[in-house]
Design a protein around this motif. Structure first.
Motif, PDB file in Angstrom:
ATOM      1  N   THR A   4      -1.870  10.333  -7.297  1.00  0.00           N
ATOM      2  CA  THR A   4      -3.041   9.525  -6.626  1.00  0.00           C
ATOM      3  C   THR A   4      -2.289   8.646  -5.552  1.00  0.00           C
ATOM      4  OG1 THR A   4      -3.682   9.702  -8.820  1.00  0.00           O
ATOM      5  CG2 THR A   4      -4.676   8.215  -7.295  1.00  0.00           C
ATOM      6  N   ALA A   5      -1.168   8.044  -6.195  1.00  0.00           N
ATOM      7  CA  ALA A   5      -0.127   7.128  -4.438  1.00  0.00           C
ATOM      8  C   ALA A   5      -0.548   7.882  -3.481  1.00  0.00           C
ATOM      9  CB  ALA A   5       0.857   6.702  -5.364  1.00  0.00           C
ATOM     10  N   ASP A   6      -0.199   9.136  -3.337  1.00  0.00           N
ATOM     11  CA  ASP A   6       0.269  10.144  -1.964  1.00  0.00           C
ATOM     12  C   ASP A   6      -1.350  10.241  -1.042  1.00  0.00           C
ATOM     13  OD1 ASP A   6       2.379   9.704  -2.470  1.00  0.00           O
ATOM     14  OD2 ASP A   6       2.837  12.605  -2.833  1.00  0.00           O
ATOM     15  N   LEU A   8      -4.001   8.558  -1.988  1.00  0.00           N
ATOM     16  CA  LEU A   8      -4.481   6.926  -1.137  1.00  0.00           C
ATOM     17  C   LEU A   8      -3.533   6.227   0.157  1.00  0.00           C
ATOM     18  CD1 LEU A   8      -4.668   4.883  -5.083  1.00  0.00           C
ATOM     19  CD2 LEU A   8      -6.796   5.892  -3.435  1.00  0.00           C
ATOM     20  N   VAL A   9      -2.824   6.699  -0.779  1.00  0.00           N
ATOM     21  CA  VAL A   9      -1.595   6.560   0.830  1.00  0.00           C
ATOM     22  C   VAL A   9      -2.460   6.927   2.338  1.00  0.00           C
ATOM     23  CG1 VAL A   9       0.204   6.063   2.010  1.00  0.00           C
ATOM     24  CG2 VAL A   9       0.353   5.732  -0.355  1.00  0.00           C
ATOM     25  N   VAL A  12      -5.921   5.478   3.279  1.00  0.00           N
ATOM     26  CA  VAL A  12      -5.627   4.811   4.473  1.00  0.00           C
ATOM     27  C   VAL A  12      -4.793   4.713   5.435  1.00  0.00           C
ATOM     28  CG1 VAL A  12      -4.219   2.579   4.567  1.00  0.00           C
ATOM     29  CG2 VAL A  12      -5.226   2.644   2.494  1.00  0.00           C
ATOM     30  N   GLN A  79       6.150   2.959   2.735  1.00  0.00           N
ATOM     31  CA  GLN A  79       4.714   2.764   1.995  1.00  0.00           C
ATOM     32  C   GLN A  79       4.412   1.332   2.141  1.00  0.00           C
ATOM     33  OE1 GLN A  79       4.150   5.805  -0.599  1.00  0.00           O
ATOM     34  NE2 GLN A  79       4.796   7.221   0.718  1.00  0.00           N
ATOM     35  N   LEU A  83       1.798  -0.469   3.742  1.00  0.00           N
ATOM     36  CA  LEU A  83       0.547  -0.938   3.230  1.00  0.00           C
ATOM     37  C   LEU A  83       0.704  -3.054   2.670  1.00  0.00           C
ATOM     38  CD1 LEU A  83       0.758   1.434   0.428  1.00  0.00           C
ATOM     39  CD2 LEU A  83      -1.435   0.996   2.011  1.00  0.00           C
ATOM     40  N   ALA A 112      -4.077   1.382  -2.650  1.00  0.00           N
ATOM     41  CA  ALA A 112      -2.987   2.291  -2.602  1.00  0.00           C
ATOM     42  C   ALA A 112      -1.691   2.079  -2.698  1.00  0.00           C
ATOM     43  CB  ALA A 112      -3.159   2.466  -0.896  1.00  0.00           C
TER      44      ALA A 112
END
Length: 121
Positions: A4-6, A8-9, A12, A79, A83, A112
């Motif tokens: 999920t984090a990847d 979202l990154v 962005v 990241q 971010l 993110a």
């Protein structure tokens, strides 16, 4: 959560690549004018400034991609750094230029960033 984090990154990063294209290449065209809300004269008068902003957005996108492909701890640090830059720039843009930047840039960056931090700890 890491997936999920990847995602979202990556989203962005794609957002900032899109902004780069709009500000550097399409600013004076109808698509770019709809993006900025400027008329043709204002778009022409601000084209150099927009291209400069687009370049910065490209650096943000590149940094986020670097963070996605680099091994930890470098990838994680990149990241978090990029971010954080996105969130700060989004807040600054919302205060100084247009409030919608808060939702278009700062919020996705913050979501993110939160996901990256939760996935890491």
């Amino acid at each position: 959560m890491p997936l999920t984090a990847d995602i979202l990154v990556a989203l962005v990063a794609l957002l900032h690549a899109y902004i780069l294209v709009m500000e550097m290449f399409l600013w004076e065209k109808a698509t770019g004018r709809r993006f900025s809300g400027f008329d043709a004269k204002t778009a022409r008068d601000t084209a150099a400034m927009a291209a400069n902003q687009g370049l910065y957005n490209g650096f943000l996108a590149a940094g986020l991609v670097w963070g996605l492909i680099a091994d930890d701890p470098t990838g994680f640090a990149a990241q978090v750094f990029f971010l954080s830059c996105v969130v700060i720039a989004g807040f600054y843009g919302a205060v100084t230029a247009n409030r919608r930047i808060l939702f278009a840039q700062a919020l996705p960056g913050a979501l993110a960033l939160s996901a990256v931090l939760v996935a890491h700890y």
